[in-house]
Design a protein around this motif. Structure first.
Motif, mmCIF file in Angstrom:
data_model
loop_
_atom_site.group_PDB
_atom_site.id
_atom_site.type_symbol
_atom_site.label_atom_id
_atom_site.label_comp_id
_atom_site.label_asym_id
_atom_site.label_seq_id
_atom_site.Cartn_x
_atom_site.Cartn_y
_atom_site.Cartn_z
ATOM 1 N N SER A 7 -6.744 -5.206 -3.992
ATOM 2 C CA SER A 7 -6.843 -5.505 -2.569
ATOM 3 C C SER A 7 -7.164 -6.982 -2.329
ATOM 4 O O SER A 7 -6.578 -7.624 -1.460
ATOM 5 N N LEU A 58 -5.577 -4.047 4.030
ATOM 6 C CA LEU A 58 -6.255 -4.614 2.860
ATOM 7 C C LEU A 58 -7.708 -4.987 3.140
ATOM 8 O O LEU A 58 -8.340 -5.637 2.317
ATOM 9 N N GLU A 97 -8.867 -1.144 -7.999
ATOM 10 C CA GLU A 97 -8.165 -1.169 -6.710
ATOM 11 C C GLU A 97 -8.784 -2.193 -5.770
ATOM 12 O O GLU A 97 -8.084 -2.811 -4.967
ATOM 13 N N LYS A 98 -10.091 -2.389 -5.872
ATOM 14 C CA LYS A 98 -10.729 -3.444 -5.084
ATOM 15 C C LYS A 98 -10.164 -4.803 -5.472
ATOM 16 O O LYS A 98 -9.939 -5.663 -4.612
ATOM 17 N N SER A 109 -11.624 -0.321 1.094
ATOM 18 C CA SER A 109 -11.645 -0.107 -0.364
ATOM 19 C C SER A 109 -13.061 -0.088 -0.930
ATOM 20 O O SER A 109 -13.233 -0.121 -2.146
ATOM 21 N N HIS A 162 -2.063 6.062 0.009
ATOM 22 C CA HIS A 162 -2.768 4.919 0.614
ATOM 23 C C HIS A 162 -3.527 4.063 -0.391
ATOM 24 O O HIS A 162 -4.468 3.358 -0.026
ATOM 25 N N ARG A 163 -3.119 4.107 -1.644
ATOM 26 C CA ARG A 163 -3.737 3.242 -2.641
ATOM 27 C C ARG A 163 -3.089 1.855 -2.585
ATOM 28 O O ARG A 163 -1.871 1.731 -2.454
ATOM 29 N N VAL A 164 -3.921 0.823 -2.709
ATOM 30 C CA VAL A 164 -3.412 -0.544 -2.768
ATOM 31 C C VAL A 164 -2.747 -0.756 -4.114
ATOM 32 O O VAL A 164 -3.283 -0.357 -5.149
ATOM 33 N N VAL A 167 0.858 -1.182 0.000
ATOM 34 C CA VAL A 167 0.000 0.000 0.000
ATOM 35 C C VAL A 167 0.895 1.232 0.000
ATOM 36 O O VAL A 167 1.882 1.297 0.745
ATOM 37 N N LYS A 221 -13.570 2.684 -3.349
ATOM 38 C CA LYS A 221 -12.507 2.846 -4.337
ATOM 39 C C LYS A 221 -12.893 2.213 -5.672
ATOM 40 O O LYS A 221 -13.836 1.431 -5.751
#
Length: 270
Positions: free
Chosen positions: A128, A112, A124-125, A117, A72-74, A67, A120
């Protein structure tokens, strides 16, 4: 110790798979010289890679970060990482602090978590969910000494699944294991079974010390031998632990982590 970036495998020692990290659909063989050369080249390149950039904000992404610490984006899965990278453990070190591993696992689970998420983008989901699967597998493999040893062999291009069913070359140990299995099958005496269990676990501790030394000295032949012996002892422990509760009515007989992981994987494949 990491000459090969091979990371996909299951905890079941008969179903270890080798291949580029996370790509379960594209298994490769590490036995050929051309494959070994390619993997070694990839490892060398990755080891000197200062880190990639976040797909969202382009901030530098330190090796092993799932991350981005800035936005803070996966991140999508990184094929150059192995399970030691993912869990933040010392590279190729058999002796790891399980408390540190547990802490890292819980932190990653939180980072995660699907709730974080929910708002999001779909991509991105998906990242994760994929990273969560990887973290769960990495944790289960590294936390158990037997699966950790098999995995480390896989990183060296040695197919752990093949070795797990190897032949014990020590006649004394072989006879000891065979005699103990016969005794377990024949006896209904709780004290006798507990005596076998205690002796078995003591033998496992001796083998774990041997594995630690052999890995530290890069004696892979000795590692394979110790892993094969440990596999037999773990399976014997499963048989004893499985029989004891039905005899004395106790449900508090706790198998070692190695036996518990192997038993759980066996149940999944039934």
């Amino acid at each position: 110790m990491r000459n090969h970036r091979c990371s996909i495998l299951t905890v079941d020692h008969e179903h270890y798979q080798t291949g580029r990290h996370y790509q379960t659909s594209s298994n490769i063989s590490t036995s050929s010289s051309s494959s070994s050369s390619s993997e070694t080249s990839n490892h060398t390149q990755a080891a000197h890679d200062p880190g990639s950039a976040c797909w969202g904000c382009s901030a530098p992404l330190p090796r092993g970060n799932l991350v981005c610490s800035s936005c803070h984006r996966v991140q999508p899965v990184n094929n150059q990482l192995d399970y030691f990278d993912v869990m933040g453990m010392p590279p190729g070190n058999f002796d790891i602090e399980t408390a540190t591993l547990d802490t890292r696992y819980k932190a990653l689970q939180w980072q995660l978590h699907p709730d974080l998420s929910a708002h999001k983008p779909a991509s991105e989901k998906a990242y994760s969910a994929e990273q969560s699967m990887v973290v769960n597998m990495a944790y289960s493999v590294l936390r158990t000494p037997l699966s950790r040893a098999n995995y480390m062999l896989t990183l060296q291009g040695i197919k752990a699944g093949d070795n797990a069913e190897g032949t014990i070359m020590d006649p004394e140990l072989l006879m000891e294991v065979m005699d103990a299995r016969e005794e377990v099958e024949a006896t209904e005496d709780v004290q006798a079974l507990r005596h076998i269990l205690n002796g078995n676990r003591a033998s496992q501790q001796v083998l774990l010390a041997e594995l630690s030394r052999a890995f530290a000295q890069r004696q892979l032949t000795e590692v394979v031998t110790a892993v094969t012996k440990l596999t037999y002892l773990v399976r014997l422990e499963e048989e004893v632990v499985g029989k004891l509760p039905s005899l004395d009515g106790l449900s508090t007989v706790t198998p070692t982590p190695a036996a518990a992981a192997t038993a759980e994987q066996a149940r999944r494949h039934r």
